[in-house]
Write an enzyme that holds these catalytic residues in place. Structure first.
Site, PDB file in Angstrom:
ATOM      1  N   SER A 571       0.853  -1.193   0.000  1.00  0.00           N
ATOM      2  CA  SER A 571       0.000   0.000   0.000  1.00  0.00           C
ATOM      3  C   SER A 571       0.891   1.245   0.000  1.00  0.00           C
ATOM      4  O   SER A 571       1.651   1.449  -0.936  1.00  0.00           O
ATOM      5  CB  SER A 571      -0.944  -0.046   1.202  1.00  0.00           C
ATOM      6  OG  SER A 571      -1.995   0.871   1.051  1.00  0.00           O
ATOM      7  N   ASP A 655      -8.941  -5.015  -5.703  1.00  0.00           N
ATOM      8  CA  ASP A 655      -8.448  -3.987  -4.780  1.00  0.00           C
ATOM      9  C   ASP A 655      -9.091  -2.659  -5.151  1.00  0.00           C
ATOM     10  O   ASP A 655      -8.715  -2.020  -6.128  1.00  0.00           O
ATOM     11  CB  ASP A 655      -6.920  -3.875  -4.853  1.00  0.00           C
ATOM     12  CG  ASP A 655      -6.346  -2.979  -3.758  1.00  0.00           C
ATOM     13  OD1 ASP A 655      -7.124  -2.227  -3.142  1.00  0.00           O
ATOM     14  OD2 ASP A 655      -5.136  -3.042  -3.518  1.00  0.00           O
ATOM     15  N   HIS A 690      -7.388  -5.630  -1.169  1.00  0.00           N
ATOM     16  CA  HIS A 690      -6.226  -4.935  -0.629  1.00  0.00           C
ATOM     17  C   HIS A 690      -5.478  -5.775   0.403  1.00  0.00           C
ATOM     18  O   HIS A 690      -4.368  -5.445   0.781  1.00  0.00           O
ATOM     19  CB  HIS A 690      -6.664  -3.609  -0.021  1.00  0.00           C
ATOM     20  CG  HIS A 690      -5.559  -2.622   0.152  1.00  0.00           C
ATOM     21  ND1 HIS A 690      -4.798  -2.162  -0.904  1.00  0.00           N
ATOM     22  CD2 HIS A 690      -5.062  -2.008   1.256  1.00  0.00           C
ATOM     23  CE1 HIS A 690      -3.901  -1.297  -0.453  1.00  0.00           C
ATOM     24  NE2 HIS A 690      -4.036  -1.200   0.848  1.00  0.00           N
TER      25      HIS A 690
END
Length: 721
Positions: A571, A655, A690
């Site tokens: 991320s 995601d 994610h």
């Protein structure tokens, strides 16, 4: 990640593969490079002619078409890239062996901290390799039974349980599910005793808690469903709703948000434990919130502002009648607890309850006490307070590491918390709050001998002289010869703190003789708000400098060398890896950016990305901000003629937080411009998001791929055990 190359490691691998140590050899970098390149022919990625203009500067975006996650062309590109990547990974001789070892390590019973709702004690449990944790319960001393099994939600295990919340008396449960890893949720309501579903699911829920008001209904948050792709289109106005049981979702009452005058991208509402107050927090970005309360004991009571600006992070932790207890960093970068009466809750009336100290505070409540957890150089120290603000005692912890929040209901007699560090599997403790005595409730069943490893905190100096801590974990007796495969993991953003925690996957890496190093970079929250701000906007380079300095420390002190050093992060940490590998490609052998924010000029145009502007700024803010972002944006800083590390980009097709287009465009740039022989691949997980809720089977496969890719590109032609 790191290169594994010592004979000790080779011998360990041989024990696993059936070879003798003499048969296991390490290829030199030229031999390995030639072998790797011979195996990889990248798919052709079409270049478009999109050009954007920022403050008079033209910026080409040739892979803009990859942002369309619904197009057939993008789908075909994903399929072609995965075909190349998995062909490469499958050719690594020990990939399957490594997967089997990960499965073996993962395969033990895991049980979470118990909690009480109504007549039952609930707990999460995984028997070892179940894709999703199962919710169990027990009445009194009776037999435990399955309450909710997310493994039954879908045949492939990709539908996960994200939130579970019970009504005041525990008779009704509401739980949220995620399908395919998406942040969009459905909420299902059922009778807790009979397990009968009571009504149609609520849909299109996102970034939401579930907070009950008595037994009549609950508050939840969501956005209007965006136009275009629900996985990538911008979501900008978060709203709080109240759902009354038995009524259709279309009749749910909008409680807060949606104002044209004041945009709030994140809105949360929660009810105090005594059902007296509704607390509403609104935020324009991931930092700073306004705050309101409503007295639910009064009919049609108005919303009363506690804070009407976004200059602090403040929330209500508890109340006694009309007396509110708030945790805040307003005027206190390391946080403090204050009290105020609900009749006049503005900051001018706040009274310090647990004052700010030199260490960052996290506060919780349970069993009639407050628990103040402090981060001392990212390690936990916990103190217990009574409701008069008097310190009762320090809670004795087993050693340096991380204690989870000590919390529970006010009427609980025993509270549960877990303790862990990088080499110690999580142990659950039961705390007698009145006596202050902790006893082991449940030890981990992990097949990992912590006594064979050591985890040490060091401090190093960054480029501007800032002192930065780092935890380094490895086998005892490690030879500092510069040849130890090492994973350097980092994050450095959004006020998030990296505190020591055990990971089964990392345990496998340590078993292989690898080193695992985690620095506490600026941008995180380890030293409070000032540490966070020092890694934001026009100071973001500090984060990259801190990470580069960590790598240099490991090399200078012979833990490893550039030939055996891998960098990993996800991320915002994926951005970190993308930035440092383009700034210092010579420093690393392997780069492992996961679900990264790679296009810093366009990140704010997708899903909730605009809310990250507190940390990043946007290319539209000013010419200075545009130039700064362009100067480190990974997508825009891949240069032709440069030899980049062996790179395995990882992302997922569902995601919808950091959309996969970031990773697609970065991988396309690397494949087009890589001058060296090292492979640049992208692994795109399907029916995944994610990270949260990822099935255990997918996690094992992914780690097997990441570790085998890393070792292979560090010169290891067979696997350490």
């Amino acid at each position: 990640m790191k290169k594994l190359t010592s004979l000790a490691v080779a011998g360990l691998l041989a024990a696993c593969s059936g070879e003798s140590p003499e048969q296991s050899r390490v290829m030199d970098s030229e031999e390995l490079a030639g072998q790797a390149v011979a195996k990889v022919t990248y798919p052709q990625t079409r270049k478009g002619e999109v050009i954007d203009t920022y403050f008079g500067t033209e910026v080409a975006d040739p892979y803009r078409w990859l942002e369309d996650d619904r197009s057939e062309e993008t789908g075909a590109w994903v399929e072609a890239q995965n075909a190349v990547t998995f062909e490469y990974l499958e050719s690594i001789p020990y990939r399957e062996t490594l997967k089997q070892r990960l499965e073996s390590l993962w395969n033990y019973e895991k049980v979470g901290r118990p909690f009480t709702e109504g007549d039952y004690t609930y707990f999460y449990r995984n028997n070892g390799l179940q894709d999703q944790y199962v919710v169990w319960r027990r009445k009194g001393h009776g037999e435990a039974e399955v309450f909710l099994d997310p493994n039954q939600f879908s045949e492939d295990g990709t539908t996960s349980l994200s939130t579970l919340s019970f009504s005041k008396d525990g008779s009704i449960a509401a739980y949220a599910i995620s399908e395919g890893g998406s942040d969009w949720r459905k909420i299902i309501v059922m009778d807790a005793e009979s397990k009968e579903v009571l009504e149609e699911p609520l849909v299109d829920v996102k970034f939401s808690g579930i907070s009950w008001k008595g037994n009549e209904g609950f508050y939840y948050s969501s956005y209007d469903k965006p136009e275009g792709s629900e996985l990538s289109a911008k979501t900008d106005q978060h709203k709080l709703y109240y759902h009354k049981l038995g009524q259709p979702q279309s009749e749910d009452r909008l409680v807060f948000g949606g104002s044209a005058e004041q945009k709030r991208r994140y809105v949360q509402g929660y009810v105090t434990e005594d059902d007296r107050f509704l607390v509403i927090s609104g935020a324009k970005s991931t930092s700073g919130n306004d705050l309101f309360i409503r007295d639910l004991s009064r009919e049609n009571a108005p919303l009363v502002p506690v804070l009407e600006d976004f200059e602090s992070d403040t929330y209500v932790i508890d109340n006694v009648d009309s007396k509110l207890y708030l945790v805040t960093n307003r005027g206190a970068p390391n946080k403090k607890v204050v009290t105020v009466d609900a009749s006049a809750p503005g900051p001018g009336n706040w009274v310090d309850f647990i004052p700010e100290t030199e260490n960052v505070l996290t506060a919780s409540t349970g069993a009639g006490y407050f628990f103040a957890e402090y981060m001392v150089d990212a390690l936990s120290k916990v103190y217990q307070y009574d409701y008069e603000g008097e310190r009762v005692r320090e809670i004795e912890l087993p050693g340096p590491g991380s204690a989870s929040s000590i919390s529970g209901k006010r009427e609980d007699d025993v509270l549960y918390y877990s303790f862990t560090n990088y080499k110690t599997p999580s142990t659950i403790f039961a705390l007698d709050a009145d006596e202050g005595e902790s006893t082991v409730y449940r030890k981990s069943g992990a097949d990992f001998d912590s006594d064979r490893y050591e985890s040490t905190q060091v401090f190093y100096t960054s480029a501007d002289g800032t002192r930065v801590p780092m935890m380094i974990t490895h086998k005892k007796g490690l030879e500092l010869d510069g040849k130890n495969p090492t994973i350097l993991y980092g994050y450095g953003g959004f006020n998030i703190s990296l505190t020591p925690s055990f990971s089964i996957a990392n345990a496998a890496w340590l078993e292989l003789g690898g080193v695992y190093a985690v620095p506490n970079l600026r941008g995180g929250g380890e030293y409070g708000k000032n540490w966070h701000k020092a890694g934001t906007k026009l100071q973001k380079q500090n984060v990259f400098d801190d990470f580069i300095a960590a790598a240099e420390f490991l090399i200078e002190n012979k833990y490893t060398s550039s030939d055996y050093l891998a960098v990993r992060g996800g991320s915002n940490g994926g951005l970190l890896v993308g930035a440092v590998m383009t700034q210092r490609p010579d420093l690393f052998q392997v780069a492992l950016p996961a679900v990264g924010v790679m296009d810093m000029l366009r990140y704010h145009t997708f899903t909730a990305g605009a809310g990250w502007a507190y940390d990043y700024g946007t290319a539209e803010d000013s010419e200075e901000m545009f130039e700064y972002l362009k100067g480190y944006s990974p997508v825009h800083n891949v240069q032709a003629g440069v030899q980049y590390p062996a790179t395995l980009v990882t992302t997922a097709d569902h995601d919808d937080r950091v959309v996969p287009a970031h990773s697609f465009k970065f991988a396309a740039q690397l494949q087009a411009k890589q001058a060296g022989p090292a492979p640049t691949l992208i692994r795109i997980e399907t029916k995944a998001g994610h990270g949260a809720g990822t099935p255990v089977s997918k996690s094992i496969e992914q780690y097997a791929d990441i570790f085998s890719f890393t070792l292979f590109n560090m010169g290891m032609n067979s696997l350490p055990n």
